[in-house]
Each structure stands twice: as structure tokens, then as C-alpha cells.
Design an enzyme around this catalytic site. Structure first.
Site, PDB file in Angstrom:
ATOM      1  N   LYS A 108      45.830  50.241  37.072  1.00 23.25           N
ATOM      2  CA  LYS A 108      44.928  49.600  36.109  1.00 23.25           C
ATOM      3  C   LYS A 108      44.469  48.215  36.558  1.00 23.25           C
ATOM      4  O   LYS A 108      43.667  47.581  35.893  1.00 23.25           O
ATOM      5  CB  LYS A 108      45.614  49.484  34.743  1.00 23.25           C
ATOM      6  N   LYS A 160      45.971  45.415  36.375  1.00 23.69           N
ATOM      7  CA  LYS A 160      46.255  44.371  35.387  1.00 23.69           C
ATOM      8  C   LYS A 160      47.745  44.088  35.366  1.00 23.69           C
ATOM      9  O   LYS A 160      48.562  44.939  35.705  1.00 23.69           O
ATOM     10  CB  LYS A 160      45.749  44.751  34.004  1.00 23.69           C
TER      11      LYS A 160
END
Length: 138
Positions: free
Chosen positions: A45, A47
């Protein structure tokens, strides 16, 4: 017994998370929460969570609506846990709406739900904290 599986990062637990977990638990007899690991968040992701996986898991385990917390280490873990725990309902936040509807092909009796985002989000908390920090530094 009706089993509900919820998936997410659950960073900086807040009232919208609690409401989602409460609502998910009310749909069944058992609530399993699949939490993205730090490695999965970064590798898949791109993140980072503010809180490490172990902290997020610990907090989720303390919430009365949650019966079991399991790690999400790959996209395939959703199907793995749905099968392993004979899940009846799979739920996520509505920012993922439609992204996992293909699970119905593998699990025709599975109900998929997307909960609306609450008034609070971890992203907003991080943004607000960053702005407060910037103001303080000026």
C-alpha cells in the site's frame, strides 16, 4: 454461528473504528479483525502506520466487540481467513468499495459489506497533528 471478518490497518484507533467494529459485531456472533502488518502496509500500500502492528493488535484485542485478531500479510489472506473461519460476512470501509467483490466468485454465499467512513479518520488525525506541529514551530 454467524462469523464476520473485518479488514483494515486500524491506525490510531478512534471512534469511527469503534463504531465500525460495534456495527460489524452486531451483524453476527463472532467478529474477527484482520489487521494489516507493517510490511504489508509498506510493500503493498506504500503507507506507514503511526502505530506498529503489535500495538494495533494489542488495542484491538482489548475492544469488547472483537473476538479474534489475525494478521494480514498479503492480499490473499482475505480468502484464506474467509475459508479458514467459515466467514459469513466480510466487511471493510467504503473507501474500498467494490475492490473485493470478486471474493463472491470463490465464496458465493459470502455477504460483502462496505461501512461508510465515520466523521474521524486516521489520515485526518495525522494531518491535523502535523498542522498543529507546524503552527507551533512558527
Amino acid at each position: 454461528m454467524k462469523t464476520v471478518l473485518v479488514a483494515g490497518t486500524f491506525d490510531i484507533i478512534h471512534e469511527s473504528h469503534i463504531n465500525m467494529l460495534k456495527n460489524a459485531r452486531n451483524l453476527g456472533d463472532r467478529l474477527i479483525v484482520m489487521v494489516s502488518t507493517d510490511e504489508f502496509n509498506w510493500n503493498e500500500k506504500q503507507k506507514r502506520a503511526y502505530q506498529e502492528y503489535d500495538t494495533r493488535k494489542y488495542i484491538l484485542e482489548a475492544i469488547r466487540y472483537v473476538d479474534l485478531v489475525v494478521p494480514e500479510q498479503s492480499w490473499d489472506d482475505k480468502a484464506l481467513y474467509i475459508d479458514m473461519f467459515d466467514v459469513d460476512i466480510f466487511a471493510m470501509g467504503d473507501d474500498w468499495r467494490g475492490k473485493f467483490d470478486n471474493l463472491k466468485e470463490q465464496f458465493p454465499n459470502l455477504k460483502i459489506m462496505y461501512f461508510p467512513r465515520g466523521k474521524t479518520s486516521s489520515s485526518k488525525i495525522k494531518k491535523d497533528l502535523w498542522e498543529m506541529y507546524q503552527e507551533k514551530e512558527e
